[in-house]
Design a protein around this motif. Structure first.
Motif, PDB file in Angstrom:
ATOM      1  N   GLU A 149     143.846 -33.149  51.920  1.00 51.52           N
ATOM      2  CA  GLU A 149     145.150 -32.851  51.318  1.00 51.52           C
ATOM      3  C   GLU A 149     145.392 -33.625  50.027  1.00 51.52           C
ATOM      4  OE1 GLU A 149     147.837 -33.636  54.535  1.00 51.52           O
ATOM      5  OE2 GLU A 149     147.752 -31.551  55.250  1.00 51.52           O
ATOM      6  N   ALA A 150     144.581 -34.625  49.735  1.00 58.75           N
ATOM      7  CA  ALA A 150     144.754 -35.411  48.508  1.00 58.75           C
ATOM      8  C   ALA A 150     144.453 -34.597  47.251  1.00 58.75           C
ATOM      9  CB  ALA A 150     143.862 -36.646  48.546  1.00 58.75           C
ATOM     10  N   GLN A 151     143.751 -33.464  47.409  1.00 57.91           N
ATOM     11  CA  GLN A 151     143.466 -32.576  46.278  1.00 57.91           C
ATOM     12  C   GLN A 151     144.010 -31.187  46.614  1.00 57.91           C
ATOM     13  OE1 GLN A 151     139.085 -33.883  46.139  1.00 57.91           O
ATOM     14  NE2 GLN A 151     139.571 -33.602  43.970  1.00 57.91           N
ATOM     15  N   PRO A 152     145.331 -31.010  46.482  1.00 57.25           N
ATOM     16  CA  PRO A 152     145.980 -29.792  46.973  1.00 57.25           C
ATOM     17  C   PRO A 152     145.583 -28.513  46.260  1.00 57.25           C
ATOM     18  CG  PRO A 152     147.519 -31.156  45.726  1.00 57.25           C
ATOM     19  CD  PRO A 152     146.298 -31.973  45.935  1.00 57.25           C
ATOM     20  N   GLN A 153     145.111 -28.580  45.018  1.00 55.12           N
ATOM     21  CA  GLN A 153     144.755 -27.367  44.284  1.00 55.12           C
ATOM     22  C   GLN A 153     143.304 -26.959  44.480  1.00 55.12           C
ATOM     23  OE1 GLN A 153     147.223 -25.630  43.031  1.00 55.12           O
ATOM     24  NE2 GLN A 153     148.472 -27.345  43.801  1.00 55.12           N
ATOM     25  N   ARG A 154     142.554 -27.781  45.191  1.00 53.28           N
ATOM     26  CA  ARG A 154     141.147 -27.460  45.448  1.00 53.28           C
ATOM     27  C   ARG A 154     141.044 -26.351  46.484  1.00 53.28           C
ATOM     28  NH1 ARG A 154     136.708 -32.014  47.376  1.00 53.28           N
ATOM     29  NH2 ARG A 154     135.017 -31.339  46.010  1.00 53.28           N
ATOM     30  N   GLU A 176     132.698 -19.874  59.397  1.00 52.21           N
ATOM     31  CA  GLU A 176     133.256 -19.477  60.688  1.00 52.21           C
ATOM     32  C   GLU A 176     134.638 -20.074  60.916  1.00 52.21           C
ATOM     33  OE1 GLU A 176     131.214 -17.232  63.074  1.00 52.21           O
ATOM     34  OE2 GLU A 176     130.985 -16.959  60.910  1.00 52.21           O
ATOM     35  N   THR A 177     134.835 -21.312  60.467  1.00 56.76           N
ATOM     36  CA  THR A 177     136.147 -21.952  60.607  1.00 56.76           C
ATOM     37  C   THR A 177     137.206 -21.191  59.819  1.00 56.76           C
ATOM     38  OG1 THR A 177     135.227 -24.156  61.011  1.00 56.76           O
ATOM     39  CG2 THR A 177     137.456 -24.054  60.103  1.00 56.76           C
ATOM     40  N   CYS A 178     136.889 -20.850  58.578  1.00 60.73           N
ATOM     41  CA  CYS A 178     137.863 -20.131  57.751  1.00 60.73           C
ATOM     42  C   CYS A 178     138.183 -18.763  58.342  1.00 60.73           C
ATOM     43  CB  CYS A 178     137.341 -19.995  56.324  1.00 60.73           C
ATOM     44  SG  CYS A 178     137.384 -21.527  55.371  1.00 60.73           S
ATOM     45  N   PHE A 179     137.194 -18.085  58.912  1.00 60.86           N
ATOM     46  CA  PHE A 179     137.475 -16.789  59.526  1.00 60.86           C
ATOM     47  C   PHE A 179     138.411 -16.941  60.719  1.00 60.86           C
ATOM     48  CE2 PHE A 179     136.762 -13.610  62.782  1.00 60.86           C
ATOM     49  CZ  PHE A 179     137.000 -12.440  62.077  1.00 60.86           C
ATOM     50  N   ILE A 180     138.096 -17.869  61.614  1.00 59.24           N
ATOM     51  CA  ILE A 180     138.925 -18.053  62.805  1.00 59.24           C
ATOM     52  C   ILE A 180     140.350 -18.442  62.421  1.00 59.24           C
ATOM     53  CG2 ILE A 180     139.224 -19.481  64.875  1.00 59.24           C
ATOM     54  CD1 ILE A 180     136.134 -19.598  65.018  1.00 59.24           C
ATOM     55  N   ALA A 181     140.480 -19.207  61.329  1.00 49.66           N
ATOM     56  CA  ALA A 181     141.805 -19.618  60.865  1.00 49.66           C
ATOM     57  C   ALA A 181     142.517 -18.504  60.103  1.00 49.66           C
ATOM     58  CB  ALA A 181     141.684 -20.850  59.975  1.00 49.66           C
ATOM     59  N   GLY A 182     141.795 -17.429  59.748  1.00 48.71           N
ATOM     60  CA  GLY A 182     142.396 -16.347  58.975  1.00 48.71           C
ATOM     61  C   GLY A 182     142.672 -16.735  57.544  1.00 48.71           C
ATOM     62  N   HIS A 184     141.143 -17.289  53.569  1.00 40.38           N
ATOM     63  CA  HIS A 184     140.073 -17.063  52.604  1.00 40.38           C
ATOM     64  C   HIS A 184     139.555 -18.419  52.126  1.00 40.38           C
ATOM     65  CE1 HIS A 184     138.036 -16.022  48.855  1.00 40.38           C
ATOM     66  NE2 HIS A 184     137.965 -14.781  49.307  1.00 40.38           N
ATOM     67  N   PRO A 185     138.227 -18.598  52.024  1.00 40.39           N
ATOM     68  CA  PRO A 185     137.685 -19.906  51.610  1.00 40.39           C
ATOM     69  C   PRO A 185     138.141 -20.350  50.225  1.00 40.39           C
ATOM     70  CG  PRO A 185     135.964 -18.521  52.544  1.00 40.39           C
ATOM     71  CD  PRO A 185     137.166 -17.648  52.388  1.00 40.39           C
ATOM     72  N   GLY A 186     138.567 -19.411  49.391  1.00 38.04           N
ATOM     73  CA  GLY A 186     139.004 -19.760  48.051  1.00 38.04           C
ATOM     74  C   GLY A 186     140.474 -20.129  47.948  1.00 38.04           C
ATOM     75  N   ARG A 187     141.215 -20.049  49.038  1.00 36.28           N
ATOM     76  CA  ARG A 187     142.641 -20.372  48.997  1.00 36.28           C
ATOM     77  C   ARG A 187     142.834 -21.868  48.766  1.00 36.28           C
ATOM     78  NH1 ARG A 187     146.335 -18.130  53.766  1.00 36.28           N
ATOM     79  NH2 ARG A 187     145.372 -16.223  52.941  1.00 36.28           N
ATOM     80  N   ALA A 188     143.860 -22.211  48.006  1.00 44.63           N
ATOM     81  CA  ALA A 188     144.126 -23.620  47.693  1.00 44.63           C
ATOM     82  C   ALA A 188     144.500 -24.388  48.957  1.00 44.63           C
ATOM     83  CB  ALA A 188     145.241 -23.734  46.664  1.00 44.63           C
ATOM     84  N   VAL A 189     144.089 -25.640  49.001  1.00 39.92           N
ATOM     85  CA  VAL A 189     144.412 -26.515  50.126  1.00 39.92           C
ATOM     86  C   VAL A 189     145.919 -26.524  50.389  1.00 39.92           C
ATOM     87  CG1 VAL A 189     144.518 -28.951  50.810  1.00 39.92           C
ATOM     88  CG2 VAL A 189     142.374 -27.990  49.943  1.00 39.92           C
ATOM     89  N   ALA A 190     146.715 -26.562  49.335  1.00 39.11           N
ATOM     90  CA  ALA A 190     148.172 -26.643  49.478  1.00 39.11           C
ATOM     91  C   ALA A 190     148.758 -25.426  50.176  1.00 39.11           C
ATOM     92  CB  ALA A 190     148.828 -26.800  48.102  1.00 39.11           C
ATOM     93  N   GLU A 191     148.020 -24.317  50.186  1.00 36.31           N
ATOM     94  CA  GLU A 191     148.505 -23.074  50.788  1.00 36.31           C
ATOM     95  C   GLU A 191     147.952 -22.854  52.189  1.00 36.31           C
ATOM     96  OE1 GLU A 191     147.355 -20.084  48.047  1.00 36.31           O
ATOM     97  OE2 GLU A 191     148.609 -20.840  46.413  1.00 36.31           O
ATOM     98  N   THR A 192     147.326 -23.868  52.760  1.00 38.36           N
ATOM     99  CA  THR A 192     146.721 -23.721  54.081  1.00 38.36           C
ATOM    100  C   THR A 192     147.267 -24.770  55.041  1.00 38.36           C
ATOM    101  OG1 THR A 192     144.878 -25.225  53.627  1.00 38.36           O
ATOM    102  CG2 THR A 192     144.573 -22.909  53.016  1.00 38.36           C
ATOM    103  N   ASN A 193     147.050 -24.524  56.316  1.00 43.17           N
ATOM    104  CA  ASN A 193     147.415 -25.476  57.367  1.00 43.17           C
ATOM    105  C   ASN A 193     146.182 -26.340  57.640  1.00 43.17           C
ATOM    106  OD1 ASN A 193     148.019 -26.838  59.743  1.00 43.17           O
ATOM    107  ND2 ASN A 193     149.085 -25.108  60.664  1.00 43.17           N
ATOM    108  N   VAL A 198     141.070 -28.130  60.310  1.00 49.34           N
ATOM    109  CA  VAL A 198     140.193 -29.235  60.718  1.00 49.34           C
ATOM    110  C   VAL A 198     140.000 -29.221  62.230  1.00 49.34           C
ATOM    111  CG1 VAL A 198     140.046 -31.754  60.880  1.00 49.34           C
ATOM    112  CG2 VAL A 198     140.709 -30.672  58.719  1.00 49.34           C
ATOM    113  N   ASP A 199     141.040 -28.915  62.979  1.00 46.24           N
ATOM    114  CA  ASP A 199     140.926 -28.877  64.439  1.00 46.24           C
ATOM    115  C   ASP A 199     139.982 -27.758  64.886  1.00 46.24           C
ATOM    116  OD1 ASP A 199     142.607 -31.024  64.721  1.00 46.24           O
ATOM    117  OD2 ASP A 199     144.384 -29.832  65.216  1.00 46.24           O
TER     118      ASP A 199
END
Length: 265
Positions: A149-154, A176-182, A184-193, A198-199
């Motif tokens: 989370e320290a790099q929210p735009q990454r 596989e993690t990104c798929f299960i979480a629904g 996109h791998p390119g989405r910004a960290v700030a826009e994800t849970n 990580v869990d």
């Protein structure tokens, strides 16, 4: 490149080395070619993320650590003394004989030896090991989340693969993690849970840590073990949309797979 669960399994296979005395040693890397732990006792073999460590002790010397990384092509072979190696001799980077067994590191991407007292410093650039048994109890999970989370735009897909954030996640678990979480791998960290993502990665890797076949779907039949990884143009197992494949920003050397319907950009 092997991921954290593969290196954990490798360390378990090499546990037999612990408490054995090295009968012969050859480190075939110029910088460390003069290091010889013949007559030393192997005291511990352990993983940290994608890295493998072996410690050696001698009553007259300070303990040493052998640190190796498989990178893309590395392999460790275990042979009976005198048995022909399964890979050409010129690919051997480390050869250790313990009793009647030879342990050979072929095509290792990295080999270094350092005093054991430097261990903490040597791994200080790495994030918490996602397969550490104390992940839930020593603040390791929270530290990994904070680093991401320290790099929210990454991009989240880049952040997950950064070993300085969390050690052990590779390309397959990232996909596989990104798929299960629904996500996109390119989405910004700030826009994800980030905690949820990580869990998911931790649960997937922990469930596979001792498995001979890595599985994300719960189905161990050949060709059905993953949702998106390696499945370009195949139908999504959830919605039937063809799986997409591309490279990702600063991580251009690594391929991403995703479902355009389940993981909208």
């Amino acid at each position: 490149m092997p991921e954290g669960d593969s290196v954990l399994q490798l360390s378990q296979k090499l546990k037999f080395m612990e408490q054995q005395v090295v009968a012969a040693c050859s480190i075939r890397v110029p910088r460390f070619a003069t290091v010889n732990v013949q007559g030393w006792r192997c005291t511990r073999v352990w993983p940290y993320g994608k890295h493998l460590f072996m410690s050696f002790a001698h009553p007259e010397h300070a303990p040493l650590v052998l640190h190796t990384h498989l990178k893309m092509d590395g392999r460790w072979g275990i042979y009976r003394a005198g048995q022909r190696w399964r890979q050409p001799a010129h690919t051997a980077r480390v050869v250790l004989r313990l009793g009647e067994v030879e342990v050979v590191g072929h095509r290792l991407g990295m080999v270094e030896v350092f005093p054991q007292r430097e261990y903490a410093q040597r791994i200080s650039h790495l994030g918490p090991d996602i397969l550490d048994p104390q992940w839930q109890h020593n603040g390791l999970r929270e530290e990994a989340i904070a680093r991401i989370e320290a790099q929210p735009q990454r991009a989240i897909g880049v952040a997950l693969l950064d070993q300085g954030n969390v050690a052990g996640i590779g390309n397959e678990y990232r996909a596989e993690t990104c798929f299960i979480a629904g996500v996109h791998p390119g989405r910004a960290v700030a826009e994800t849970n980030v905690p949820a993502i990580v869990d998911i990665a931790r649960r997937l890797m922990w469930a596979n840590r001792n498995a001979p076949v890595r599985v994300s779907t719960g189905v161990r039949r050949a060709g059905e073990t993953t949702y998106v990884f390696g499945r370009e143009n195949a139908r999504c197992r959830r919605c039937g949309t063809p799986i997409a494949k591309a490279s990702l920003g600063e991580d251009y050397e690594r391929i991403i797979w995703w479902c355009p319907q389940c993981q909208p950009a």
